[in-house]
Design a protein around this motif. Sequence first.
Motif, PDB file in Angstrom:
ATOM      1  N   GLU A  12     -11.636   4.770   4.396  1.00  0.00           N
ATOM      2  CA  GLU A  12     -12.260   5.979   3.857  1.00  0.00           C
ATOM      3  C   GLU A  12     -11.445   7.241   4.124  1.00  0.00           C
ATOM      4  OE1 GLU A  12     -16.243   6.335   5.218  1.00  0.00           O
ATOM      5  OE2 GLU A  12     -16.970   4.561   4.138  1.00  0.00           O
ATOM      6  N   GLN A  13     -10.676   7.246   5.191  1.00  0.00           N
ATOM      7  CA  GLN A  13      -9.882   8.429   5.537  1.00  0.00           C
ATOM      8  C   GLN A  13      -8.459   8.352   4.977  1.00  0.00           C
ATOM      9  OE1 GLN A  13     -11.539  10.917   7.021  1.00  0.00           O
ATOM     10  NE2 GLN A  13     -13.315   9.530   6.932  1.00  0.00           N
ATOM     11  N   ALA A  24       0.822  -1.213   0.000  1.00  0.00           N
ATOM     12  CA  ALA A  24       0.000   0.000   0.000  1.00  0.00           C
ATOM     13  C   ALA A  24       0.852   1.258   0.000  1.00  0.00           C
ATOM     14  CB  ALA A  24      -0.934  -0.005   1.208  1.00  0.00           C
ATOM     15  N   ARG A  25       2.038   1.186   0.594  1.00  0.00           N
ATOM     16  CA  ARG A  25       2.909   2.359   0.627  1.00  0.00           C
ATOM     17  C   ARG A  25       3.355   2.741  -0.785  1.00  0.00           C
ATOM     18  NH1 ARG A  25       7.743   1.361   3.332  1.00  0.00           N
ATOM     19  NH2 ARG A  25       8.003   3.607   3.603  1.00  0.00           N
ATOM     20  N   LEU A  26       3.547   1.747  -1.658  1.00  0.00           N
ATOM     21  CA  LEU A  26       3.896   2.038  -3.046  1.00  0.00           C
ATOM     22  C   LEU A  26       2.718   2.708  -3.757  1.00  0.00           C
ATOM     23  CD1 LEU A  26       5.780   1.787  -5.521  1.00  0.00           C
ATOM     24  CD2 LEU A  26       4.805  -0.492  -5.897  1.00  0.00           C
ATOM     25  N   VAL A  27       1.525   2.198  -3.536  1.00  0.00           N
ATOM     26  CA  VAL A  27       0.333   2.790  -4.151  1.00  0.00           C
ATOM     27  C   VAL A  27       0.192   4.248  -3.724  1.00  0.00           C
ATOM     28  CG1 VAL A  27      -2.159   2.569  -4.467  1.00  0.00           C
ATOM     29  CG2 VAL A  27      -0.758   0.520  -4.166  1.00  0.00           C
ATOM     30  N   LEU A  85      -6.622   3.120  -2.892  1.00  0.00           N
ATOM     31  CA  LEU A  85      -6.197   3.632  -1.585  1.00  0.00           C
ATOM     32  C   LEU A  85      -7.334   3.571  -0.567  1.00  0.00           C
ATOM     33  CD1 LEU A  85      -3.978   6.578  -2.818  1.00  0.00           C
ATOM     34  CD2 LEU A  85      -3.197   4.558  -1.564  1.00  0.00           C
ATOM     35  N   GLU A  86      -8.553   3.770  -1.015  1.00  0.00           N
ATOM     36  CA  GLU A  86      -9.676   3.625  -0.085  1.00  0.00           C
ATOM     37  C   GLU A  86      -9.779   2.180   0.394  1.00  0.00           C
ATOM     38  OE1 GLU A  86     -14.509   4.362   0.194  1.00  0.00           O
ATOM     39  OE2 GLU A  86     -13.340   5.320  -1.395  1.00  0.00           O
ATOM     40  N   VAL A 111      -1.945   8.922   3.911  1.00  0.00           N
ATOM     41  CA  VAL A 111      -0.860   8.692   2.944  1.00  0.00           C
ATOM     42  C   VAL A 111       0.081   9.900   2.930  1.00  0.00           C
ATOM     43  CG1 VAL A 111      -2.273   7.161   1.540  1.00  0.00           C
ATOM     44  CG2 VAL A 111      -2.183   9.591   0.972  1.00  0.00           C
ATOM     45  N   THR A 112       1.370   9.611   2.849  1.00  0.00           N
ATOM     46  CA  THR A 112       2.392  10.661   2.789  1.00  0.00           C
ATOM     47  C   THR A 112       3.458  10.268   1.779  1.00  0.00           C
ATOM     48  OG1 THR A 112       3.605   9.630   4.618  1.00  0.00           O
ATOM     49  CG2 THR A 112       2.057  11.405   5.176  1.00  0.00           C
TER      50      THR A 112
END
Length: 226
Positions: free
Chosen positions: A108-109, A58-61, A102-103, A114-115
């Motif tokens: 939802e938040q 998910a960090r790559l996305v 990402l959701e 994400v950074t």
Amino acid sequence: MSLTVPLMAAPLAVDSDLTQTPFSTTLRESTRRAHDRAHHSRYMRDLFNGDLDLTEYARLVAQYWFIYQAIEEAADAMRRDPVGGRFVFDELRRVPALAADLEFLYGEQWRDRVTPVPATEDYVRRIRSVAFDWAGGYVAHHYTRYLGDLAGGQAVRKLLAKAHGVEGPGALFYHFDDIDNVPAFRKRYKALLDDTPWTGAERDRIVTETLVAFEFNIAVLDDLAQ
């Protein structure tokens, strides 16, 4: 590792046969080594070895969210450019798919969670500095990302399905449902590269910027690995 000063930023020597070789071939061959370095980076190696869980993927996305926002804003800026506009393909746009992924991955938040890693921040700054008012710069960054997504990126799509059971949201980034025939689209894209009347100096400059784009992609993967 953050890439604050792009590697390969100095102009390359123009090959006397550069304008005789199809430009798509020149780009492919000039970036082959950088492409291999990205593919064999520690992060990608761990991903394909099954050593990363979905949270680490998910960090790559999340990094792609920031990168593709910049590229697709550049596409909007290039839409009326006589050269850059030829490479604006709405069927390639990834930002809506990334938002859905990402959701799914963060909830939802997700926008609050994400950074960008430092290399992503540098990468986005580079895109904004060269791809909004220079067609060649736009093409260099567009080519580096989207043709890779249409080809090697499909291996990640298969990995997500096999290793994590993720085939819809979470993997939509790799779904190009608006393109009926991906090989034909790639062929069309390469024909555009070849048919656009770049000067030798402009080809050389685009090759250099494409290598810069690859270096930023490698730096993002290195930051994620660390």
